[in-house]
Design an enzyme around this catalytic site. Structure first.
Site, PDB file in Angstrom:
ATOM      1  CE  LYS A  29      29.787  38.124   3.703  1.00 33.36           C
ATOM      2  NZ  LYS A  29      29.331  39.069   3.170  1.00 33.36           N
ATOM      3  CD  GLU A  48      24.651  38.066  -0.101  1.00 36.33           C
ATOM      4  OE1 GLU A  48      25.746  37.350  -0.493  1.00 36.33           O
ATOM      5  OE2 GLU A  48      23.491  37.581  -0.024  1.00 36.33           O
ATOM      6  NE  ARG A  52      38.583  34.199   0.022  1.00 33.35           N
ATOM      7  CZ  ARG A  52      37.101  34.768  -0.022  1.00 33.35           C
ATOM      8  NH1 ARG A  52      36.717  34.981  -1.109  1.00 33.35           N
ATOM      9  NH2 ARG A  52      36.589  34.671   1.097  1.00 33.35           N
TER      10      ARG A  52
HETATM   11  P1  ATP Z   1      32.541  35.507   2.471  1.00 34.38           P
HETATM   12  O1  ATP Z   1      33.120  34.389   1.502  1.00 34.38           O
HETATM   13  O2  ATP Z   1      33.592  35.645   3.706  1.00 34.38           O
HETATM   14  O3  ATP Z   1      31.257  35.270   2.749  1.00 34.38           O
HETATM   15  P2  ATP Z   1      31.924  37.199   0.474  1.00 34.38           P
HETATM   16  O4  ATP Z   1      32.790  37.531  -0.585  1.00 34.38           O
HETATM   17  O5  ATP Z   1      30.768  36.422   0.538  1.00 34.38           O
HETATM   18  O6  ATP Z   1      32.768  36.715   1.714  1.00 34.38           O
HETATM   19  P3  ATP Z   1      30.937  39.859   0.229  1.00 34.38           P
HETATM   20  O7  ATP Z   1      29.983  40.455   1.096  1.00 34.38           O
HETATM   21  O8  ATP Z   1      30.274  39.237  -1.101  1.00 34.38           O
HETATM   22  O9  ATP Z   1      31.471  38.552   1.030  1.00 34.38           O
HETATM   23  O10 ATP Z   1      32.015  40.475  -0.090  1.00 34.38           O
HETATM   24  C1  ATP Z   1      32.454  41.937  -0.266  1.00 34.38           C
HETATM   25  C2  ATP Z   1      33.796  42.062  -0.951  1.00 34.38           C
HETATM   26  O11 ATP Z   1      34.701  41.550  -0.147  1.00 34.38           O
HETATM   27  C3  ATP Z   1      33.837  41.363  -2.403  1.00 34.38           C
HETATM   28  O12 ATP Z   1      34.285  42.343  -3.404  1.00 34.38           O
HETATM   29  C4  ATP Z   1      34.751  40.319  -1.864  1.00 34.38           C
HETATM   30  O13 ATP Z   1      35.661  39.788  -3.093  1.00 34.38           O
HETATM   31  C5  ATP Z   1      35.647  40.897  -0.885  1.00 34.38           C
HETATM   32  N1  ATP Z   1      36.338  39.700   0.262  1.00 34.38           N
HETATM   33  C6  ATP Z   1      35.731  38.810   0.819  1.00 34.38           C
HETATM   34  N2  ATP Z   1      36.346  38.135   1.396  1.00 34.38           N
HETATM   35  C7  ATP Z   1      37.766  38.602   1.033  1.00 34.38           C
HETATM   36  C8  ATP Z   1      38.965  38.060   1.578  1.00 34.38           C
HETATM   37  N3  ATP Z   1      39.161  37.149   2.205  1.00 34.38           N
HETATM   38  N4  ATP Z   1      40.204  38.769   1.088  1.00 34.38           N
HETATM   39  C9  ATP Z   1      39.755  39.757   0.366  1.00 34.38           C
HETATM   40  N5  ATP Z   1      38.664  40.245  -0.142  1.00 34.38           N
HETATM   41  C10 ATP Z   1      37.647  39.801   0.220  1.00 34.38           C
HETATM   42 MG    MG Z   2      29.276  36.628  -1.065  1.00 35.96          MG
END
Ligand code: ATP
Ligand code: MG
Length: 770
Positions: free
Chosen positions: A275, A39, A265
């Protein structure tokens, strides 16, 4: 292990096995399509790197495709700045999406049409309750929810309302579209989840075309399906969403369809990863921007000087499994050092200079020494000229007027070696008359020791780095440390931001040898004895050099955070023995049967129990490791690097302790990563257990890495049949009678023969193949 390629096929994992099976079953005609769906509401971090490496890596390995899809269904938080930063980061990590760049916002029309289909088939309805009422009627984990009074609206009425929602007739929050599933489902996600909501907001791509936006759980599975994704891989917190993912595709899509798989994760110690939290740090000025070198963002890691290769290596080592855990930051640091060791020429810099006048060196003269860029265990060549003169600088830390025990560096009357140059003796200490601070040393050198050895064979106990006053160049050094002072900043009471490490950056003004001035600005160096550094890509300039410390040479953190004896040799990186204070009280410790074992304090007992629980170590072994924090730390750090706790524990208990006798760890040169590497070399069959003991003896003596000893002395186990055959043949020929007996059926002789081959190969033959 140290030179394991980071770009080969990634490590096996359960997702890979699923894909292999799907290919075998011809599920998608052998096709593999994955996607990375960020995102665009912030910068990517190292957790995303794990997902990127996994998704792109699988696509590469199975000759498939990996899409980069911006999951941009939330107009309020998304920004084109983030889109560009994310593309840049993915490319920098070494991945290419070719023409597979997509946006969920491209599918708004299709998604809308699929929603109308759900309404027409009675699977979705417009709810006109307030957000609050919807939340309150959803129930809880223990109680079912209750149906909305609007749940029974006719398909016709729903369709009319939904179309009017789209056309902008209503205000935000007046209506939502919900799936009609089951308000009593044990899975909360299935209790009539929201599919669309009204948001009169400007979208960075679709502008003001839409005022209703799809929810993640509706948009995501359909985006996957529209793109013909086969394996939709996400993190474990989406496990409960899977049922809804399937529901949406079963009710709003045909076949073929993707399936969702969840993995753990990445959680990394001493930092935060979401983020939202990173944005908070950036916004409130706790760091200097998204690319602050202390942040775990890809942009921050890049600016710090960490290479994409080491991040990929790290992502490959952390493991893709279905259980959440935290990763020790020592593993990341190991991967960084492992990569830089072969990439970074060694040069000299002094970050905290103390002036040294060499009184017996001729006035107004200087000389140049030819100094190699690489240590003997890095197979690279090259050298540079390093000027030496009457006035030099050494590290302030390398001098003590009143040296404590085990401080072997410079002190009044003591002789040390200047790296690549001469022996130097301190004759006089000059102090500032007011402050008492040491401002200069008066020393003498021995001209016969040029190059660093004394013709009369006398030894010195320390070698110091230095730069020449006349020739060196001033530079700023930014010494970065962990961003937080506790392993899990989110877990403590109170505000997580209270755990920020106040010393996460220390700025020093020192000097660097002149050879670096004309180098390419992207070169990473090892400043001898200080760590790996490179020029800050944003703020360093030719007229004002600024170097970022990428990583220290070893882990000094353990010592500092546990309040190690500050008077001990600070560069040894380890605490002095804690034997005395370790023998306080007893607690619910594994019963010590062995008299090697001291009584354990409550904390030590906790650690020992933890080892038993987590690694199934024997109680005695666990207690022994926990009884001395330096041993426990060595164990923890080695296990973080190579996952064979039992073997590592055995090496510490049998070999390390034998080597130590009654001394502490500072008396031998043993890095946790080196011990881990040694065990890994045995585990992957490179060396035998017997050879490993010889390597170990050399390691602790010289501080060299096990793999370089193995390489240099050619100790690799012989597993190649064509090399083993002549050995076996010659053994059989030298014992004709025994051979005849064996052939006559005396099978027990096999052990004898193998033993002989082992002897003949000086222990290098792989007994299993023999
Ligand atoms: P955050 O929680 O840091 O804001 P998010 O999951 O909201 O991260 P996205 O942009 O939605 O961020 O994530 C894109 C992809 O990265 C998703 O498939 C998510 O599962 C993966 N992802 C995010 N954080 C991690 C992590 N700590 N380890 C592995 N994969 C991750
Ligand atoms: Mg997200």
């Amino acid at each position: 292990m140290s030179d394991r390629p980071s770009d080969g096929k990634s490590a096996p994992n359960f997702i890979r096995s699923i894909i292999e099976k799907d290919i075998a079953d011809d599920k998608y005609e052998g096709r593999v399509a994955t996607r990375f769906p960020p995102e665009p509401n912030g910068y990517l971090h190292i957790g995303h790197a794990k997902s990127i490496c996994l998704n792109f890596g699988l696509a590469t390995d199975f000759d498939g495709t990996c899409h980069l899809r911006f999951d941009d269904t939330n107009p309020e938080t998304e920004d084109p700045e983030y889109v560009e930063a994310i593309k840049n980061d993915v490319r920098w990590l070494g991945y290419d999406w070719d023409d597979k760049l997509f946006h969920a916002s491209d599918y708004f029309e299709t998604l809308y049409e699929r929603a109308e289909h759900l309404i027409e088939t009675g699977k979705a309805y417009v709810d006109s309750q307030t957000d609050e009422a919807i939340r309150l009627t959803r129930g809880s984990v223990t109680e079912p929810g209750t149906n909305s009074p609007f749940r029974t609206r006719s398909a016709k009425e729903n369709l009319d309302l939904f179309r009017r929602m789209r056309s902008g007739e209503f205000k935000d929050g007046e209506h939502v579209l919900r799936a009609k599933i089951d308000m009593t489902s044990p899975n909360m996600k299935m209790r009539d989840p929201l599919l669309y909501r009204i948001r009169h907001a400007h979208h960075y791509r679709t502008g003001d075309e839409w005022c209703i936006y799809p929810m993640y759980d509706f948009a995501h599975p359909l985006s996957d399906a529209i793109e013909n994704i086969t394996h939709s891989i996400c993190t474990l917190e989406f496990e409960n969403n899977r049922e809804l993912y399937d529901w949406v595709l079963d009710n709003a899509w045909d076949t073929p369809r993707p399936y969702q798989y969840e993995f753990n994760r990445l959680n990394l110690d001493y930092t935060v990863m979401s983020k939202r939290k990173l944005l908070e740090l950036v916004d409130q000025g706790s760091v200097e921007g998204w690319d602050d070198p202390r942040l775990p963002t890809i942009a921050g890691l890049r600016r710090r000087g960490i290479t994409p290769e080491s991040i990929r290596d790290f992502c490959d080592r952390v493991g893709v499994v279905r259980a959440d855990s935290r990763v020790d930051i020592a593993l990341l640091e190991y991967c960084i050092r492992n990569d830089l060791n072969y990439r970074a020429p060694r040069v000299m810099a002094v970050v905290d200079p103390l002036r040294v006048v060499i009184t017996n060196y001729p006035d107004n003269e200087s000389e140049e020494l030819d100094v190699p860029y690489w240590p003997h265990d890095v197979p690279k060549e090259g050298s540079r000229r390093v000027p030496f003169g009457k006035v030099i600088y050494i590290e302030r830390d390398d001098f003590r007027e009143d040296p404590p025990r085990k401080f072997y560096r410079l002190a009044p009357g003591r002789e040390v070696r200047l790296r690549y140059a001469y022996f130097l003796t301190c004759d006089e200490v000059v102090k500032d008359p007011d402050s008492g601070e040491v401002v200069e040393l008066r020393c003498s050198y021995d001209p016969a020791t040029r190059g660093g050895d004394a013709p009369d064979g006398r030894k010195v106990k320390a070698t110091l780095h230095w730069v020449s006053e006349d020739h060196s160049v001033p530079a700023e050094f930014r010494l970065y440390d962990r961003l937080f002072s506790v392993p899990n900043p989110e877990e403590t009471d109170g505000d997580w931001k209270d755990n920020l490490n106040p010393d996460s950056i220390v700025i020093k003004h020192g000097r660097v040898e002149p050879s670096v001035v004309d180098d390419d600005s992207k070169i990473r160096y090892q400043f001898e004895r200080l760590g790996y550094f490179w020029r800050d890509p944003v703020e360093s300039s030719d007229s004002a050099l600024v170097f970022n410390r990428i990583v220290t040479l070893r882990d000094t953190w353990a010592k500092i955070s546990s309040g190690g004896d500050q008077s001990s040799d600070s560069r040894s990186g380890r605490k002095k023995s804690l034997k005395a204070q370790d023998t306080v009280g007893t607690a619910r410790a594994p019963e010590p049967k062995d008299k090697r074992l001291p009584a354990l304090s409550p904390d030590q007992a906790k650690r020992a129990n933890d080892y038993v629980d987590r690694f199934q170590l024997e109680g005695d072994d666990a207690a022994l490791l926990a009884s001395r924090s330096e041993l426990g730390d060595l164990f923890d750090e080695a296990v973080a690097v190579h996952d064979n706790p039992r073997s590592i524990a055995n090496w510490i208990i049998h070999e390390v302790l034998r080597e130590l006798k009654d001394d502490d760890l500072t008396s031998i040169r043993l890095e946790p990563s080196a011990l881990a590497e040694l065990v890994a070399l045995i585990d992957d069959g490179t060396i035998s257990g017997r050879i490993a003991k010889d390597v170990f003896a050399q390691m602790v003596e010289s501080g060299e890495s096990p793999s370089s000893i193995v390489d240099r002395d050619n100790l690799d186990q012989i597993s190649d049949r064509s090399q083993l055959e002549p050995l076996v043949r010659s053994v059989v020929e030298s014992f004709p009678e025994k051979a005849a007996e064996y052939r006559g059926g005396k099978q027990g002789l096999i052990g004898f023969f193998v033993g002989q081959v082992m002897r003949k190969s000086q222990g290098k033959a792989n007994p299993e193949i023999v």
